[in-house]
Scaffold this motif. Structure first.
Motif, mmCIF file in Angstrom:
data_model
loop_
_atom_site.group_PDB
_atom_site.id
_atom_site.type_symbol
_atom_site.label_atom_id
_atom_site.label_comp_id
_atom_site.label_asym_id
_atom_site.label_seq_id
_atom_site.Cartn_x
_atom_site.Cartn_y
_atom_site.Cartn_z
ATOM 1 N N LYS A 1 0.829 -1.213 0.000
ATOM 2 C CA LYS A 1 0.000 0.000 0.000
ATOM 3 C C LYS A 1 0.864 1.264 0.000
ATOM 4 N N LYS A 2 2.056 1.166 0.600
ATOM 5 C CA LYS A 2 2.931 2.338 0.689
ATOM 6 C C LYS A 2 3.904 2.459 -0.482
ATOM 7 N N THR A 3 4.213 1.352 -1.108
ATOM 8 C CA THR A 3 5.239 1.344 -2.150
ATOM 9 C C THR A 3 4.630 0.877 -3.470
ATOM 10 N N LYS A 4 4.480 1.811 -4.405
ATOM 11 C CA LYS A 4 3.852 1.439 -5.678
ATOM 12 C C LYS A 4 4.865 0.812 -6.635
ATOM 13 N N ALA A 5 4.362 0.252 -7.721
ATOM 14 C CA ALA A 5 5.211 -0.269 -8.788
ATOM 15 C C ALA A 5 5.308 0.784 -9.890
ATOM 16 N N ILE A 6 6.474 0.866 -10.515
ATOM 17 C CA ILE A 6 6.716 1.848 -11.574
ATOM 18 C C ILE A 6 7.315 1.113 -12.773
ATOM 19 N N PHE A 7 6.720 1.312 -13.939
ATOM 20 C CA PHE A 7 7.272 0.682 -15.151
ATOM 21 C C PHE A 7 6.844 1.475 -16.380
ATOM 22 N N PRO A 8 7.467 1.220 -17.526
ATOM 23 C CA PRO A 8 7.128 1.972 -18.742
ATOM 24 C C PRO A 8 5.697 1.714 -19.213
ATOM 25 N N ASP A 9 5.159 2.648 -19.977
ATOM 26 C CA ASP A 9 3.797 2.455 -20.512
ATOM 27 C C ASP A 9 3.762 1.345 -21.560
ATOM 28 N N ILE A 10 4.893 1.187 -22.262
ATOM 29 C CA ILE A 10 4.986 0.103 -23.250
ATOM 30 C C ILE A 10 6.030 -0.871 -22.739
ATOM 31 N N THR A 11 5.591 -2.042 -22.277
ATOM 32 C CA THR A 11 6.519 -3.048 -21.760
ATOM 33 C C THR A 11 5.766 -4.361 -21.623
ATOM 34 N N GLU B 1 2.450 3.043 -11.521
ATOM 35 C CA GLU B 1 2.562 4.227 -12.368
ATOM 36 C C GLU B 1 3.272 3.829 -13.651
ATOM 37 N N GLU B 2 2.673 4.184 -14.767
ATOM 38 C CA GLU B 2 3.297 3.884 -16.057
ATOM 39 C C GLU B 2 4.002 5.138 -16.563
ATOM 40 N N ILE B 3 5.277 5.002 -16.881
ATOM 41 C CA ILE B 3 6.056 6.138 -17.368
ATOM 42 C C ILE B 3 6.176 6.014 -18.882
ATOM 43 N N PRO B 4 5.715 7.016 -19.626
ATOM 44 C CA PRO B 4 5.766 6.891 -21.091
ATOM 45 C C PRO B 4 7.201 6.733 -21.611
ATOM 46 N N LEU B 5 7.363 5.829 -22.546
ATOM 47 C CA LEU B 5 8.622 5.777 -23.296
ATOM 48 C C LEU B 5 8.760 7.076 -24.079
ATOM 49 N N ASP C 1 10.681 7.859 -29.504
ATOM 50 C CA ASP C 1 11.373 6.804 -30.280
ATOM 51 C C ASP C 1 11.349 5.440 -29.574
ATOM 52 N N PHE C 2 10.505 5.310 -28.545
ATOM 53 C CA PHE C 2 10.324 4.048 -27.805
ATOM 54 C C PHE C 2 11.503 3.663 -26.930
ATOM 55 N N THR C 3 12.438 4.570 -26.698
ATOM 56 C CA THR C 3 13.509 4.282 -25.740
ATOM 57 C C THR C 3 13.058 4.694 -24.341
ATOM 58 N N ILE C 4 13.716 4.095 -23.338
ATOM 59 C CA ILE C 4 13.436 4.424 -21.937
ATOM 60 C C ILE C 4 14.328 5.589 -21.521
ATOM 61 N N SER C 5 13.742 6.615 -20.931
ATOM 62 C CA SER C 5 14.528 7.720 -20.392
ATOM 63 C C SER C 5 14.733 7.491 -18.896
ATOM 64 N N VAL C 6 15.947 7.135 -18.516
ATOM 65 C CA VAL C 6 16.234 6.856 -17.110
ATOM 66 C C VAL C 6 15.936 8.075 -16.238
ATOM 67 N N ASP C 7 16.154 9.265 -16.791
ATOM 68 C CA ASP C 7 15.888 10.491 -16.025
ATOM 69 C C ASP C 7 14.447 10.545 -15.509
ATOM 70 N N LYS D 1 -3.036 -1.625 -28.196
ATOM 71 C CA LYS D 1 -2.719 -0.386 -27.497
ATOM 72 C C LYS D 1 -2.384 0.737 -28.502
ATOM 73 N N ASP D 2 -2.925 1.920 -28.238
ATOM 74 C CA ASP D 2 -2.851 3.022 -29.194
ATOM 75 C C ASP D 2 -1.455 3.319 -29.760
ATOM 76 N N ARG D 3 -0.496 3.476 -28.841
ATOM 77 C CA ARG D 3 0.827 3.918 -29.270
ATOM 78 C C ARG D 3 1.525 2.923 -30.190
ATOM 79 N N ILE D 4 1.125 1.659 -30.097
ATOM 80 C CA ILE D 4 1.868 0.632 -30.842
ATOM 81 C C ILE D 4 0.989 -0.165 -31.795
ATOM 82 N N LYS D 5 -0.211 0.318 -32.055
ATOM 83 C CA LYS D 5 -1.147 -0.514 -32.816
ATOM 84 C C LYS D 5 -0.792 -0.630 -34.302
#
Lengths: 353, 353
Positions: free
Chosen positions: A100-110, A126-130, A133-139, A323-327
């Motif tokens: 409940k205190k610690t959420k999961a975080i991953f890319p929107d496309i994965t 929480e989904e973080i958008p790629l 160009d579909f690369t992951i931004s570590v920042d 999914k919209d971004r990759i259809k």
């Protein structure tokens, strides 16, 4: 269809949908990232050698297999936990390090399962958008609080994040867990296993399903600090202590021992991938830079869905996501050279119509 | 040993302890309720036939195996869900039907894993004492609100509750789920599978581990109404869709098809059990009335712990539990006739000293 007894907490549960496995005709199956090669002969022999002793329970600690896997990775046995496919170790990580205190975080496309794992464990995500160009931004992850799940190479894009970027992600905030899901690492990626000794907040997961041709055997594992492995082992012994059957455990040992076969198969898949990629580009496709055993590609003249349906009609299965971004894309697993030749010529026919 | 990252919800987690599997010498293993007989030849052949195709994923729906299991039980395929051992279906039942509002209810003396499943799922549980003679009093459960877990025959006592009593338990309050864990039913118990059509609140679980000599293959299942199976299937597809490997699925089919072998093995175990029981009674033991592939026995002249240790010293492993009510007893799995002869003569030697 659910029963009236089903716990309310699951009322919105949307289970994972595996790649289709139609039985009504023979397809060239390029939709579930399976290897086109059989498992190592040594794996087959060792699996078969134990079938007559199945009346005995497997070793719940998987001592022999764990030793062989650890040696192969250059870590200690205490840094490895074997599981019933890598889905199981990923679920264990969600159980152990999200709440409940610690959420999961991953890319929107994965990998689409991360969202399902979050749901079944009742944790926010929480989904973080790629990037475009579909690369992951570590920042984008640096400031976030939560447990980070990164598939590397990512799926379904196949794009690889360099080891230096993984290290930046892991080292920047050592008060959170980072899981690097390396299901596809053996096809040209760089593994983060070498960072496990340095960062007690890192978990690397790998699988025998793709590069070791053992999808049918169900074997995966996590690599992490001794303390993390103790956490995950406590979860294993609280859900399913005998999670790995005896045949699979021995097949796993056989596979690791047969190093040349493994290396040659990975090389063949990479060569077939590069050949296919070049052919698709010549046909006008945009093809992402994949370091996995699949390609992710779109064509300006045919929609992703239409190409998927036309290929299916002609006996070739690839994987399409709505999914919209990759259809507009399809994910095409790398099969044998002959299968890839058939794919390319079939696509040519489709485009010519 | 746990990491600082481990979710607080697991801080008191006490994982299950499987029976010991010492490797330092050869033991006569009568401690984990394994079958003394190898699996059916047909099971072995079928498992081995698929090893060269392990590069392909298993059918996540286990269609063929489900069909064969359902036919064998006289139910429809929609009433059956196969899992990676019956521990997995039991955990699914805890996930689906216990939560903050609905506790788990089970006997104080029973399969030790129920308590662990409750803990890992963060749900309360209530333990109902067995009667003085170690039988289950159904009346004690009638008024209770919660999800009821009953092993039948119970472990480690081996005592069987008649089908009429199970029906009374299930029918009395149809607003709660009752799980009947029939891991040991094939050695003289009566299955409640015949009640599944009548009671939508009943789940029966069974396993291939004991009577089918397949502990090493990991295969179990639940039988219930279509709606219940849909709930449990949603959980499977949200945790590990490919939970059953291809070799085990085929071995399961082979085992079911080889009916005579199964029947003969069950008969042999029951005969060895009755012979052993009589011998132990002659030696002065109190032996509970077991319908399982084990006996639960105590002797007035030697403590449970001492007998366990003396037997271990002489190369025979049995299972001893420290719990107060049963610490004078040992659970003795039924092995081959030769093994049981050795057990009896070894106990004679121990008692004579």
């Amino acid at each position: 269809m659910m029963s009236k007894f089903f716990s309310e907490k699951f009322k919105d549960l949307a289970p994972y949908t595996p790649g289709e496995q139609p039985k009504e005709r023979e397809y060239i199956k390029l939709n579930t990232n399976e290897s086109p090669f059989p498992p190592s002969k040594k794996a087959i022999e060792m699996a078969n050698s134990v079938a007559s002793k199945l009346n005995l329970y497997p070793d719940p600690d998987c001592k022999e297999l764990t030793k062989v896997v650890a040696e192969n990775l250059g870590v200690k046995a205490e840094n490895v936990l074997l599981t019933n496919g890598s889905d199981e170790i990923l679920n264990f990580a969600f159980m152990a390090y999200c709440d409940k205190k610690t959420k999961a975080i991953f890319p929107d496309i994965t990998y689409g399962f991360y969202k399902v794992f979050a749901q079944i464990n009742g944790v926010d995500y929480e989904e973080i958008p790629l990037r475009e160009d579909f690369t992951i931004s570590v920042d984008d992850y640096i400031e976030k609080e939560g447990t980070v799940f990164i598939a590397n190479p990512n799926a379904p894009t196949g794009i690889n994040l360099p080891l230096s970027e993984i290290e930046r992600l892991v080292s920047n905030n050592q008060n959170r867990i980072v899981i690097i899901d390396e299901a596809y690492v053996d096809f040209g990626g760089q593994s983060a296993v070498c960072l496990v000794d340095k960062y007690p907040n890192l978990i690397v997961t790998q699988t025998f399903s793709k590069s070791r041709s053992m999808a049918g055997a169900r074997l995966g594992y996590g690599v992490a600090s001794k303390e993390i492995i103790a956490d995950l082992t406590a979860i294993k012994y609280s859900t399913n202590p005998y999670n790995i059957n005896s045949m699979t455990a021995l097949a796993g040992i056989g596979s690791i021992l047969d190093k040349d076969y493994f290396i040659n198969n990975c090389k063949a898949v990479c060569e077939n991938r590069e050949w296919t990629k070049n052919q698709l580009i010549e046909l006008g496709f945009t093809v992402l830079d994949s370091k996995a055993n699949f390609l992710f590609a779109k064509h300006p003249k045919i929609s992703g869905k239409d190409l998927y349906l036309s290929l299916k009609d002609k006996g070739i299965l690839v994987r399409h996501f709505d999914k919209d971004r990759i259809k507009e894309y399809n994910r095409i697993s790398i099969g044998s050279f002959e299968q890839m030749q058939t794919l390319v010529s079939t696509i040519k026919d489709i485009l010519e119509k």
